[in-house]
Design an enzyme around this catalytic site. Structure first.
Site: not given
Length: 348
Positions: A70, A118, A141, A149
């Site tokens: 991201g 992402g 992460e 995620d």
């Protein structure tokens, strides 16, 4: 979608029987912005409704990677202001991940170069997941004080043995063979065959193109590490995992322990809890709902902003975690991330 798009961050067009999606932010290794996520949703709307499109093909521009994750600076800056825009970003991103997994036509993801965070979310939930020999796939992460995620906890929780736990806590990257072995990819298409493979998708079924251009993936390096990884990471406390790693006497285990000790203690404990819970969940949708709660709660953690500051903004690589030790992270602090949230995704 056929209009001039050279300045667009997502290029979308039909090429024969293929709907082409190209992530077009090469200077940032195609890191996802909120606008890109919304553009991907819109393109999938069109491709799903177009009877001339038999399959969707996702690639990344620039040659360095499909997608490095991201837009990390946006996440950092908005989290400092309360995180309202980040929550909206997560909502649309996780719904996109779920949509990809349920897309009614073959969804071919070309995982070349860096595929992180992402980037995993827009590729590893597809129905045909192709890696090249230079693929580097991972969920980084915990390095920035966050928790895997984009459906990553679902994928990691269902990797063989405890490999997913190892990958989540260390944030190590998978080779192409590892990605296939761990369930993040399906086929290896070498770089020297990749252009012909993607071109063939304009005229042929993905399964036929895979049969022609894919090659055996070979032995996954992580497969040979299963004995000590499964033994050490079977513990349900991060502290005990570290003790077991230290006790093995293996160089590889010592290196893993060093990587883990450099990560956010809060993120480590929350990640382990998320993975163990994900194993008991019934579906990817349920895992994404859990991740949405965890991610939104994590925006209030000191370590999220601090981790990005240290790794991306100031680049001093010296995060000051708070709490600074695993012992300082209480069960209540971890449980807070899983509490019911005012808003859900509406997937499960």
């Amino acid at each position: 979608m056929a209009a001039a798009q050279e300045d667009r961050l997502v290029l979308a067009h039909r090429d024969g029987r293929a709907g082409r999606l190209v992530l077009n932010r090469p200077r940032a290794i195609n890191a996802l912005t909120h606008r890109m996520i919304l553009d991907l949703h819109a393109a999938l709307d069109e491709f799903a409704a177009d009877p001339a499109v038999a399959a969707v093909v996702l690639t990344g521009a620039g040659g360095r990677g499909l997608c490095a994750g991201g837009d990390i600076r946006f996440l950092h800056d908005d989290a400092k202001l309360g995180g309202a825009a980040v929550r909206a970003f997560f909502r649309d991103e996780y719904r996109l991940n779920h949509r990809i997994a349920r897309f009614p036509k073959p969804y071919v993801a070309v995982m070349d170069g860096l595929v992180l965070g992402g980037g995993v979310g827009v590729s590893a939930h597809g129905s045909v997941r192709v890696v090249t020999e230079r693929a580097a796939v991972g969920m980084p992460e915990t390095t920035i004080g966050f928790v895997p995620d984009v459906g990553g906890t679902w994928l990691l929780a269902h990797a063989p043995g405890e490999l997913g736990t190892h990958l989540a806590l260390t944030a190590e990257r998978m080779t192409a063979a590892d990605a296939v072995y761990c369930g993040f990819a399906d086929h290896l298409v070498p770089l020297d065959r990749l252009a012909d493979f993607t071109a063939a998708l304009a005229e042929r079924e993905p399964a036929d193109a895979v049969r022609e251009f894919a090659v055996p993936v070979g032995v996954a390096p992580l497969a040979g590490e299963r004995a000590w990884i499964d033994r050490c990471y079977a513990a349900d406390q991060v502290e005990e995992i570290l003790e077991r790693l230290d006790e093995t006497g293996l160089t590889e285990a010592k290196e893993a322990a060093e990587l883990i000790r450099a990560k956010s203690p809060t993120a480590l404990k929350t990640t382990l809890a998320a993975l163990r819970r994900a194993r008991r969940l019934p579906s990817l949708a349920a895992a994404l709902e859990q991740e949405f709660r965890v991610s939104c709660a994590g925006l209030a953690d000191h370590d999220f902003v601090e981790g990005i500051r240290a790794q991306v903004v100031d680049k001093d690589r010296n995060p000051r975690w708070s709490p600074a030790t695993l012992a300082g992270v209480t069960e209540e602090a971890v449980a807070r991330h899983f509490a019911p949230a005012p808003e859900e995704l509406g997937l499960a």
